[in-house]
Design an enzyme around this catalytic site. Structure first.
Site, PDB file in Angstrom:
ATOM      1  CE  LYS C 183      37.185  47.724  29.714  1.00 25.68           C
ATOM      2  NZ  LYS C 183      36.296  48.646  30.455  1.00 25.68           N
ATOM      3  CD  GLU C 257      35.484  36.765  41.212  1.00 25.76           C
ATOM      4  OE1 GLU C 257      35.714  37.909  41.623  1.00 25.76           O
ATOM      5  OE2 GLU C 257      34.342  36.261  41.190  1.00 25.76           O
ATOM      6  CB  CYS C 291      30.945  38.065  42.236  1.00 27.61           C
ATOM      7  SG  CYS C 291      32.444  38.484  43.124  1.00 27.61           S
TER       8      CYS C 291
END
Lengths: 287, 313, 481
Positions: C183, C257, C291
């Site tokens: 997704k 993650e 990130c």
């Protein structure tokens, strides 16, 4: 009347170009039934000398290309080989006297093996390199580096699968190679040279010298600018032993003969390990 | 403590220079080259491309430095330097012509006062001769009409750690230049490391250079984008320290308009507008001029031009 | 004389966006049983690009079933060398269509075309290329002589590197013999749908890759689906924790993650000009939507002022604007929601007493934008030093000694990456040893490679993606018991 075909001239492959032998010699190659196929260039010691120069020059660039780039280049060669699949099959049928089905199986296995080795280019350092937990405040790592220029003899039979199994591990690890294909069935090697010439591999990374290994290999075995020998295709044990004695003069790394090997079985890492040097580096860890 | 020198350089003994130069921040080669590569992705189009081409032309030091140079060759080059495009008088002149010392008189006669005449001096390109010879070389060129001197730094002295010899030489040549501007060629291709280039840049600037120049053009590699970026950082920091603006000349190996425009981008984003003038940035080139003219014609006419439409001399 | 750069827009004509997309299940695009659609917009202009299906429960079921069937009947039975060749085809197709994919990514995400073109898409191709080559070599990866795949992998990815995050998930899963249902993020579905087209061009057996678009609810249904063997999630720490709770007690293998608040540490002997580039790259690359962004700049106190001056000077050359312009450095913020978050946290920085600075940056009228911003006089206790902003906002703190730098760098629940800038090699290694983060960059930042494992310590998640370590997430590696 059926069409008259244009017949190929079979030349050496040195430095990305297709020269005739500087000696001007050729020898007759016959098919499995003994019928004439072609006159193929017969390499001399001077061709071998030129090939080593080409290999050394190409090695500088090839060994410093990124692993990713080498993998891409090798994969592209497989793409070109796939495009010539029918040609290879016809040449194996003719040269080795195999059925179409067996020839096709050999060619497919050869292309798949080339792809297998292409996929190793950016991985073998992870499989055969490592860090070493030394007893002290040091970061220590071992990495495989290509040994340099390799002179190789391809198997006498298995003129495509054996050939690929010798060449691919040498170049995926960043080396340059001078290879002598099977004298009795050299045509697929020349077609492979054409695949190499139309891919992105730099000229000189692979050099193909058709001819008599017994005549040319001693020159390569003693050549001070060749780093390693691959004697896979030498059948006569005493010939292999003599070549190894010659190689000892410059302490070359020597891969032993493998006549009678089953080329269809999956390879190990051995052929890549044989042509790399391990470099170990120590770095102090301190504020 | 600070990252860059703040106090004036007073101790020009070898020990003093070494402490000064070796106290400069290091250069990470990978990072420097990556920054130059990113700057090279700038896409300069349309009116900014036209401006960049004209600016680059006006920054060219049109050069001939061959053993077989003759007065005839120099006169032809000077004519082209003044009117690069015979079909278009809106094309700017170049900044200067650059010749060997014994052809300065010819060049000055040919260009009058319209553009600069730069002479290479100090046993160009190797720099291997006695100090007396180098001084004479310079004095003669200035007397003959050169208003710019392109000298070579003593690489042998520099690489063996004899910084004060290299420094003193530059200072002495600067003195005999009089009003002529002094460009100091670092020959970056022989200095090899970026740390050396940074140190040589500061040594030359402290010794009195008006311009620092990458190369003689006789050694490969000559000018590169990363090395020029590094030298621009040095002149930027030198201005912060002293208030003085030193020029940069990129010479050798710059062949295409695309290359030249990349250099202008690097100047723009490192030291800004103030350096985008022939007074502070130059290209040492010969074949580059024709490619600039071809691109200029393409922008003017809307189609690709060809070698028949620019002059060989 | 000023050197202005004329507009240099990349052309949109290379991309063909349909007005509406269905779900990619079992090798085909199908209408969603849910019959609901979501719009996706270009965050630089707020223009609607397309509408995509919002997968409901029946759709999620269908996708998982297709993946299961393909696994049982085709993919798990296929020899590694054949799986390899399919993945090589995908890698090549990505290279062939790279320009189209880069433009599409920029339109849907808002990131500068230079970054999609030069960073994202080449890495995508490289990931597939690298992992293709493992498919027939798993016995050499250190997981035993005949490592087995897991089955069906459910994968949920974020909006910051849409196609690259897809590559990080799908490439290793397929190489190890698993099938997938993926997704993409709600705001960035388009390159995933283009990828579905690439799977068709590669003649990938139907059901091996399934792409279902949707929002948070679709993702939740997917990871909670009982017939999934493996869950892989990249996204916010908050959602990661929810997934870990949901998966607890099941047999599903999980990798996460999550977020980060990386320290970028600059010593007084750093190669200063390159360190400035590393700082800029660390927090302003991809608008800070990274990130592993170097969002906390830890400067050695003795050089802090100089570095901040040099940094501000450098920020003056950053170009913010049309992401499709090849000279743009800073693109659009991905969504109104994300922009609100950035604004809220930035305001807290001012309220808590830090000093805010931005270069003079003309902001376009439409779209979502935030200028590159630096906060100085920040301390560990400030929200902007602790919470992930996920925007182009840098917080600057100082330290005195290497030990203090390490303490401050580690003083966070996160542990994804650290940057170290110094000329001294032994100190790089000493710091690398001591910092508790999964990635350490020394004298560089934001470097990614498919051969190099990526992942975090602590609340930045667990598991690694890339390299030999990354394969383990998609294989049976436990002892038989």
């Amino acid at each position: 009347m059926s069409r008259v075909d244009v017949r190929k001239t079979h030349k050496l492959f040195i430095g990305g170009a297709f020269p005739r032998s500087e000696s001007g010699r050729t020898y007759e190659v016959n098919d499995a039934k003994g019928e004439f196929i072609a006159n193929v260039a017969q390499a001399s010691r001077k061709d071998a000398r030129d090939a080593v120069l080409a290999g050394r020059a190409a090695f500088a660039k090839w060994s410093t290309a990124t692993a990713y780039n080498r993998g891409q280049v090798l994969y592209r060669i497989a793409e070109v080989m796939e495009g010539r699949r029918d040609q290879f099959i016809a040449e194996i049928e003719q040269g080795e006297g195999l059925s179409t089905k067996k020839a096709a199986a050999a060619v497919d296995a050869a292309i798949d093996r080339w792809v297998w080795y292409a996929g190793w280019a950016d991985k073998y350092a992870q499989a055969i390199g490592n860090t070493n937990p030394v007893a002290g405040p040091f970061f220590n790592f071992s990495i495989p580096e290509p040994t340099g220029v390799v002179a190789a003899v391809a198997p006498q039979d298995h003129s495509i699968l054996g050939l690929v199994s010798v060449i691919a591990p040498i170049i995926t690890t960043g080396n340059a190679v001078i290879v002598m294909p099977s004298p009795s069935a050299p045509i697929p090697a020349i077609t492979l040279a054409e695949c190499l010439a139309t891919s992105d591999v730099p000229g000189g990374v692979v050099n193909i010298l058709t001819g008599a290994p017994a005549e040319v290999m001693p020159w390569l075995a003693e050549h001070a600018d060749v780093n390693a020998l691959d004697l896979t295709g030498i059948v006569d044990e005493s010939v292999a032993a003599e070549l190894e004695r010659q190689a000892a003069g410059t302490v070359k790394r020597v891969q032993a003969p493998r006549s009678g090997a089953d080329w269809t079985s999956p390879p190990s890492l051995d052929r890549m390990r044989s042509f790399v040097e391990t470099k170990t580096v120590w770095l102090p860890v301190g504020i | 403590m600070s990252l860059l020198p703040t106090r004036p350089l007073t101790d020009t003994s070898n020990a003093g220079l070494k402490a000064y130069l070796h106290g400069l921040p290091g250069v990470d080669a990978v990072g420097l080259e990556a920054r130059a590569a990113t700057l090279a992705t700038r896409s300069i189009k349309n009116e900014s491309k036209a401006w960049a081409i004209d600016t680059a032309i006006s920054m060219v030091d049109l050069t001939t430095l061959e053993g077989m140079d003759t007065p005839g060759k120099v006169k032809a080059m000077c004519a082209k330097a003044l009117h690069p495009d015979p079909t278009d008088n809106t094309c700017p002149s170049v900044a200067a012509v650059c010749v060997y010392g014994d052809l300065v008189t010819t060049a000055r006669e040919a260009v009058g006062d319209r553009i600069h005449v730069a002479a290479v001096a100090t046993a160009f390109p190797s720099g291997r001769a006695s100090m007396d010879v180098k001084l004479m070389d310079t004095k003669q060129a200035v007397a003959d009409g050169a208003d710019e001197i392109d000298m070579v730094i003593d690489r042998g002295a520099f690489l063996s750690g004899n910084y004060s010899k290299a420094y003193d030489e530059i200072a002495a040549i600067k003195e005999v230049c009089g009003d002529a501007h002094l460009k100091v060629i670092l020959e970056t291709g022989e200095l090899k490391t970026y740390d050396n280039v940074r140190r040589a840049s500061w040594l030359a600037m402290e010794a009195g250079a008006d311009f620092i120049k990458t190369s003689t053009g006789k050694v490969t590699p000559a000018a590169t984008l990363p090395v020029t970026l590094l030298m621009l950082e040095a002149v930027r920091d030198f201005e912060t320290k002293t208030g003085t603006k030193i020029g940069v000349k990129a010479a050798g190996g710059i062949k295409t308009s695309k290359d030249a425009i990349r250099y202008l981008v690097v100047v723009n984003e490192t030291v800004g507008d103030a350096w985008l003038t022939p007074d502070l940035f130059r290209f040492g080139a010969s074949s580059l001029l024709n490619d600039l003219l071809l691109q200029r014609q393409r922008m003017r006419d809307g189609h690709y031009s060809g070698p028949d439409y620019v002059t060989i001399d | 004389m000023t050197f202005e750069y004329a507009p240099a827009p990349e052309s949109r004509s290379v991309v063909d966006i349909d007005s509406s997309y269905g779900l990619f299940i079992n090798g085909e695009f199908v209408e969603p049983a849910s019959n609901t659609f979501l719009k996706t917009i270009n965050p630089a202009t707020e223009e609607v690009l397309s509408e995509v299906a919002e997968a409901g429960k029946a759709d999620v079921d269908a996708a998982v079933q297709a993946a299961r069937k393909a696994y049982n009947k085709t993919w798990s039975k296929m020899a590694g060398k054949d799986r390899a060749k399919y993945i090589f085809r995908i890698a090549r197709l990505i290279q062939e269509r790279s320009r189209e994919l880069a433009v599409l990514e920029t339109l849907d995400n808002g990131k500068p075309i230079r970054e999609s073109r030069d960073v994202d898409i080449p890495l995508v191709a490289a990931h597939f290329f690298y992992h293709a080559g493992w498919a027939d070599k798993l016995e050499f990866a250190g997981y035993g002589p005949d490592p087995k795949s897991l089955g069906v992998a459910a994968q949920v990815i974020p909006w910051n590197f849409p196609l690259l995050m897809l590559a990080w998930k799908i490439a290793p899963a397929l190489a190890c013999g698993n099938t997938v249902v993926l997704k993409p993020a709600e705001t960035t579905p388009l390159t995933a749908l283009a990828f579905a087209d690439i799977c068709q061009q590669a003649d990938l057996p139907p059901g091996v890759v399934n792409i279902i678009t949707g929002a948070g609810e679709t993702g939740r249904m997917l990871v909670e689906h009982p017939d999934v063997n493996k869950v892989a999630f990249t996204g916010s720490t908050e959602v990661g924790k929810a997934i870990q709770r949901a998966v607890a007690g099941t047999d599903k293998k999980l990798t996460l993650e999550l977020g980060g608040k990386a320290a970028n540490i600059v010593f007084d002997d750093a190669p200063v000009d390159q360190a400035i580039e590393g700082i800029v790259n660390g927090i302003y690359f991809n608008q800070g939507h990274v990130c592993c962004a170097g969002s906390r700049l830890l400067l050695q106190e003795s050089i802090a002022e100089e570095v901040i001056d040099a940094l501000k000077r450098r920020l003056g050359t950053l170009r913010l604007g049309d992401p499709l312009d090849k000279n743009t450095d800073i693109g659009a913020i991905n969504s109104r929601m994300q922009l609100n978050k950035i604004e809220e946290l930035t305001k807290s920085g001012e309220d808590e007493g830090a000093e805010r600075w931005s270069p003079n940056c003309p902001i376009p009228d439409k779209g979502f934008w935030f200028p590159p911003t630096v906060f100085t006089n920040v301390t560990q206790a400030h929200r902007i030093a602790r919470e992930e902003i996920f925007g182009p906002v840098l917080s600057v703190l100082t330290f005195r000694t290497p030990e203090e730098a390490v303490e401050k760098a580690n003083n966070t629940p996160f542990g994804l990456s650290t940057g170290i800038w110094t000329d001294k090699g032994s100190r790089i290694l000493w710091m690398a040893n001591k910092v508790r983060s999964g990635i350490v960059w020394a004298n560089t930042f934001n470097r990614f490679d498919p051969t190099s494992p990526f992942g975090g310590y602590k609340e930045s998640g667990f598991g690694r993606e890339g390299g030999v370590q990354g394969l383990g997430a998609y294989l049976h590696v436990e002892d038989p018991s």
